[in-house]
Design a protein around this motif. Sequence first.
Motif, PDB file in Angstrom:
ATOM      1  N   SER A   1       0.812  -1.211   0.000  1.00 36.73           N
ATOM      2  CA  SER A   1       0.000   0.000   0.000  1.00 36.73           C
ATOM      3  C   SER A   1       0.847   1.263   0.000  1.00 36.73           C
ATOM      4  O   SER A   1       0.354   2.353  -0.298  1.00 36.73           O
ATOM      5  CB  SER A   1      -0.933   0.003   1.207  1.00 36.73           C
ATOM      6  N   THR A   2       2.141   1.133   0.326  1.00 31.87           N
ATOM      7  CA  THR A   2       3.023   2.298   0.381  1.00 31.87           C
ATOM      8  C   THR A   2       3.405   2.785  -1.007  1.00 31.87           C
ATOM      9  O   THR A   2       3.498   3.990  -1.253  1.00 31.87           O
ATOM     10  CB  THR A   2       4.300   1.952   1.167  1.00 31.87           C
ATOM     11  N   TYR A   3       3.620   1.852  -1.949  1.00 23.29           N
ATOM     12  CA  TYR A   3       4.064   2.237  -3.287  1.00 23.29           C
ATOM     13  C   TYR A   3       2.887   2.713  -4.131  1.00 23.29           C
ATOM     14  O   TYR A   3       1.949   1.942  -4.386  1.00 23.29           O
ATOM     15  CB  TYR A   3       4.738   1.054  -3.979  1.00 23.29           C
ATOM     16  N   PRO A   4       2.908   3.971  -4.584  1.00 22.45           N
ATOM     17  CA  PRO A   4       1.808   4.454  -5.430  1.00 22.45           C
ATOM     18  C   PRO A   4       1.910   3.866  -6.839  1.00 22.45           C
ATOM     19  O   PRO A   4       2.999   3.560  -7.321  1.00 22.45           O
ATOM     20  CB  PRO A   4       2.033   5.974  -5.452  1.00 22.45           C
ATOM     21  N   ASP A   5       0.757   3.694  -7.488  1.00 21.39           N
ATOM     22  CA  ASP A   5       0.707   3.204  -8.872  1.00 21.39           C
ATOM     23  C   ASP A   5       1.504   1.914  -9.030  1.00 21.39           C
ATOM     24  O   ASP A   5       2.297   1.754  -9.978  1.00 21.39           O
ATOM     25  CB  ASP A   5       1.239   4.269  -9.844  1.00 21.39           C
ATOM     26  N   LEU A   6       1.272   0.965  -8.141  1.00 21.01           N
ATOM     27  CA  LEU A   6       2.092  -0.246  -8.117  1.00 21.01           C
ATOM     28  C   LEU A   6       1.821  -1.166  -9.307  1.00 21.01           C
ATOM     29  O   LEU A   6       2.746  -1.719  -9.891  1.00 21.01           O
ATOM     30  CB  LEU A   6       1.845  -0.997  -6.803  1.00 21.01           C
ATOM     31  N   GLY A   7       0.567  -1.332  -9.673  1.00 17.14           N
ATOM     32  CA  GLY A   7       0.240  -2.323 -10.694  1.00 17.14           C
ATOM     33  C   GLY A   7       0.140  -3.705 -10.082  1.00 17.14           C
ATOM     34  O   GLY A   7      -0.166  -3.867  -8.893  1.00 17.14           O
ATOM     35  N   ASP A   8       0.424  -4.721 -10.868  1.00 13.30           N
ATOM     36  CA  ASP A   8       0.315  -6.103 -10.419  1.00 13.30           C
ATOM     37  C   ASP A   8       1.471  -6.424  -9.469  1.00 13.30           C
ATOM     38  O   ASP A   8       2.635  -6.432  -9.889  1.00 13.30           O
ATOM     39  CB  ASP A   8       0.357  -7.039 -11.627  1.00 13.30           C
ATOM     40  N   PRO A   9       1.186  -6.704  -8.191  1.00 14.98           N
ATOM     41  CA  PRO A   9       2.283  -6.998  -7.250  1.00 14.98           C
ATOM     42  C   PRO A   9       3.121  -8.202  -7.662  1.00 14.98           C
ATOM     43  O   PRO A   9       4.322  -8.237  -7.378  1.00 14.98           O
ATOM     44  CB  PRO A   9       1.547  -7.254  -5.925  1.00 14.98           C
TER      45      PRO A   9
ATOM     46  N   PHE B   1      24.579   5.681  -6.145  1.00 20.79           N
ATOM     47  CA  PHE B   1      24.007   5.473  -4.825  1.00 20.79           C
ATOM     48  C   PHE B   1      22.684   4.744  -4.990  1.00 20.79           C
ATOM     49  O   PHE B   1      22.178   4.577  -6.099  1.00 20.79           O
ATOM     50  CB  PHE B   1      23.797   6.810  -4.102  1.00 20.79           C
ATOM     51  N   TYR B   2      22.146   4.281  -3.865  1.00 24.94           N
ATOM     52  CA  TYR B   2      20.849   3.620  -3.862  1.00 24.94           C
ATOM     53  C   TYR B   2      19.801   4.542  -3.239  1.00 24.94           C
ATOM     54  O   TYR B   2      20.056   5.170  -2.213  1.00 24.94           O
ATOM     55  CB  TYR B   2      20.885   2.319  -3.052  1.00 24.94           C
ATOM     56  N   VAL B   3      18.633   4.587  -3.863  1.00 26.46           N
ATOM     57  CA  VAL B   3      17.490   5.260  -3.257  1.00 26.46           C
ATOM     58  C   VAL B   3      16.804   4.239  -2.362  1.00 26.46           C
ATOM     59  O   VAL B   3      16.271   3.235  -2.847  1.00 26.46           O
ATOM     60  CB  VAL B   3      16.511   5.795  -4.319  1.00 26.46           C
ATOM     61  N   ALA B   4      16.842   4.469  -1.065  1.00 33.10           N
ATOM     62  CA  ALA B   4      16.407   3.466  -0.095  1.00 33.10           C
ATOM     63  C   ALA B   4      14.907   3.209  -0.191  1.00 33.10           C
ATOM     64  O   ALA B   4      14.122   4.124  -0.440  1.00 33.10           O
ATOM     65  CB  ALA B   4      16.760   3.912   1.317  1.00 33.10           C
ATOM     66  N   PRO B   5      14.474   1.975   0.026  1.00 37.31           N
ATOM     67  CA  PRO B   5      13.047   1.648   0.042  1.00 37.31           C
ATOM     68  C   PRO B   5      12.420   2.058   1.371  1.00 37.31           C
ATOM     69  O   PRO B   5      13.126   2.400   2.324  1.00 37.31           O
ATOM     70  CB  PRO B   5      13.039   0.124  -0.129  1.00 37.31           C
ATOM     71  N   PRO B   6      11.090   2.020   1.471  1.00 38.03           N
ATOM     72  CA  PRO B   6      10.430   2.367   2.741  1.00 38.03           C
ATOM     73  C   PRO B   6      10.821   1.384   3.848  1.00 38.03           C
ATOM     74  O   PRO B   6      11.119   0.217   3.595  1.00 38.03           O
ATOM     75  CB  PRO B   6       8.933   2.255   2.414  1.00 38.03           C
ATOM     76  N   ARG B   7      10.802   1.865   5.072  1.00 35.96           N
ATOM     77  CA  ARG B   7      11.108   1.025   6.217  1.00 35.96           C
ATOM     78  C   ARG B   7       9.976   0.024   6.450  1.00 35.96           C
ATOM     79  O   ARG B   7       8.806   0.343   6.262  1.00 35.96           O
ATOM     80  CB  ARG B   7      11.298   1.873   7.469  1.00 35.96           C
ATOM     81  N   ILE B   8      10.338  -1.184   6.865  1.00 37.33           N
ATOM     82  CA  ILE B   8       9.326  -2.202   7.172  1.00 37.33           C
ATOM     83  C   ILE B   8       9.545  -2.813   8.552  1.00 37.33           C
ATOM     84  O   ILE B   8       8.897  -3.794   8.907  1.00 37.33           O
ATOM     85  CB  ILE B   8       9.306  -3.320   6.115  1.00 37.33           C
ATOM     86  N   GLY B   9      10.485  -2.255   9.333  1.00 39.75           N
ATOM     87  CA  GLY B   9      10.754  -2.814  10.650  1.00 39.75           C
ATOM     88  C   GLY B   9      11.602  -4.064  10.607  1.00 39.75           C
ATOM     89  O   GLY B   9      11.578  -4.876  11.541  1.00 39.75           O
ATOM     90  N   ASP B  10      12.377  -4.236   9.533  1.00 41.20           N
ATOM     91  CA  ASP B  10      13.248  -5.398   9.417  1.00 41.20           C
ATOM     92  C   ASP B  10      14.421  -5.275  10.383  1.00 41.20           C
ATOM     93  O   ASP B  10      14.890  -4.168  10.674  1.00 41.20           O
ATOM     94  CB  ASP B  10      13.744  -5.517   7.971  1.00 41.20           C
ATOM     95  N   ALA B  11      14.912  -6.418  10.854  1.00 43.35           N
ATOM     96  CA  ALA B  11      15.995  -6.408  11.839  1.00 43.35           C
ATOM     97  C   ALA B  11      17.277  -5.795  11.294  1.00 43.35           C
ATOM     98  O   ALA B  11      18.091  -5.274  12.050  1.00 43.35           O
ATOM     99  CB  ALA B  11      16.271  -7.837  12.322  1.00 43.35           C
ATOM    100  N   SER B  12      17.467  -5.852   9.960  1.00 35.95           N
ATOM    101  CA  SER B  12      18.701  -5.315   9.375  1.00 35.95           C
ATOM    102  C   SER B  12      18.660  -3.805   9.221  1.00 35.95           C
ATOM    103  O   SER B  12      19.692  -3.183   8.930  1.00 35.95           O
ATOM    104  CB  SER B  12      18.940  -5.951   8.001  1.00 35.95           C
ATOM    105  N   GLU B  13      17.501  -3.188   9.414  1.00 38.75           N
ATOM    106  CA  GLU B  13      17.384  -1.747   9.254  1.00 38.75           C
ATOM    107  C   GLU B  13      17.973  -1.018  10.463  1.00 38.75           C
ATOM    108  O   GLU B  13      17.948  -1.513  11.589  1.00 38.75           O
ATOM    109  CB  GLU B  13      15.914  -1.340   9.094  1.00 38.75           C
ATOM    110  N   ALA B  14      18.488   0.172  10.195  1.00 37.80           N
ATOM    111  CA  ALA B  14      18.949   1.015  11.293  1.00 37.80           C
ATOM    112  C   ALA B  14      17.754   1.420  12.144  1.00 37.80           C
ATOM    113  O   ALA B  14      16.629   1.535  11.637  1.00 37.80           O
ATOM    114  CB  ALA B  14      19.651   2.255  10.741  1.00 37.80           C
ATOM    115  N   PRO B  15      17.934   1.621  13.442  1.00 40.25           N
ATOM    116  CA  PRO B  15      16.810   2.009  14.300  1.00 40.25           C
ATOM    117  C   PRO B  15      16.139   3.292  13.809  1.00 40.25           C
ATOM    118  O   PRO B  15      16.805   4.196  13.293  1.00 40.25           O
ATOM    119  CB  PRO B  15      17.476   2.220  15.670  1.00 40.25           C
ATOM    120  N   ASP B  16      14.830   3.351  13.959  1.00 40.89           N
ATOM    121  CA  ASP B  16      14.082   4.541  13.563  1.00 40.89           C
ATOM    122  C   ASP B  16      14.493   5.701  14.476  1.00 40.89           C
ATOM    123  O   ASP B  16      14.352   5.621  15.691  1.00 40.89           O
ATOM    124  CB  ASP B  16      12.586   4.273  13.691  1.00 40.89           C
TER     125      ASP B  16
END
Length: 300
Positions: free
Chosen positions: A132-140, A192-207
């Motif tokens: 639901s975060t990605y606008p205009d997603l199309g077929d997941p 560089f990389y354009v980072a994806p939205p946060r999902i609370g994954d353990a590998s992510e830096a703390p919010d």
Amino acid sequence: MNTRGNAVRIVIMCVLVCAGLWVSMRACTARDLRSLGEVTAVVEGPRPGTVVVRTVRDGTAAAWLADDTGEAVGFFEPADGVVAEPQATQCAGELCYRVPGDGLRVEHSTDGGVTFTTVWEVSGGRYTRIKSTYPDLGDPAQHLSSLSLVVHSVPGGHVVFVANGRDGLLYRDVRGAWHRQGVPDSGEGCCFYVAPPRIGDASEAPDPAVPVGAGTAAVILLVGLIGALAGRRWRGLPIVVVVAVSGGVAAGIMAPLGDVGMFPGYFYSGPIILGIVVGGSIVAHRFAAAPATREAGAPR
């Protein structure tokens, strides 16, 4: 000083500032995700220790070189060599990985591909939120699924690259940690990389929102309390609390600002948060140290 009138104005201003920051951040995030593009495939690179990451952005296809550290290191041109076709399964000895192609999921085998188990996945409520975060997603199944992968043997183990559509490039480092890298891009240089939205994954830096917001509120409140103690005046403390809470909320909204091009988000959010701390502290100290207002006709 009309303390009550000023208090009302301060509260209204704080609410409007916080609301404005929140709306602006939501609008910027939606715009950035709409223009993010997607990683459509990852294939073997023209040189050992490299992969080619294929992307599509605004209908324009591009290709990028990434090395075995997971870093995007340059553009890939057709003249650089012919690359292989995308693969859904690859092995390094008896270690095999595959992408079923029906979601953000990677499976792993230690017996040469006879049996597989899930080793990385975004599923359930987390997948619903990110979809639901990605606008205009199309077929997941086409635009938000693990589509192809590359496995490389490296000193000390192996690394894995996975094309995850709109979620970008997924990378497993030699230690076994998975990283959602995002979509490659370039600015004043490469890359560089354009980072994806946060999902609370353990590998992510703390919010950073909560600690930054709490720290900002604590500083403003402390300055206000110092002013109240110095002047032995307490009538302005409710306003100090309002300013501290509002400043904390505003700083918390700004703290998770994503990278802007090649510049990290804190390059922009840092000065704004500093302004919130300084401005909020000045307002809090002023109201905390303000003398009490005498009513008209009251005895001196």
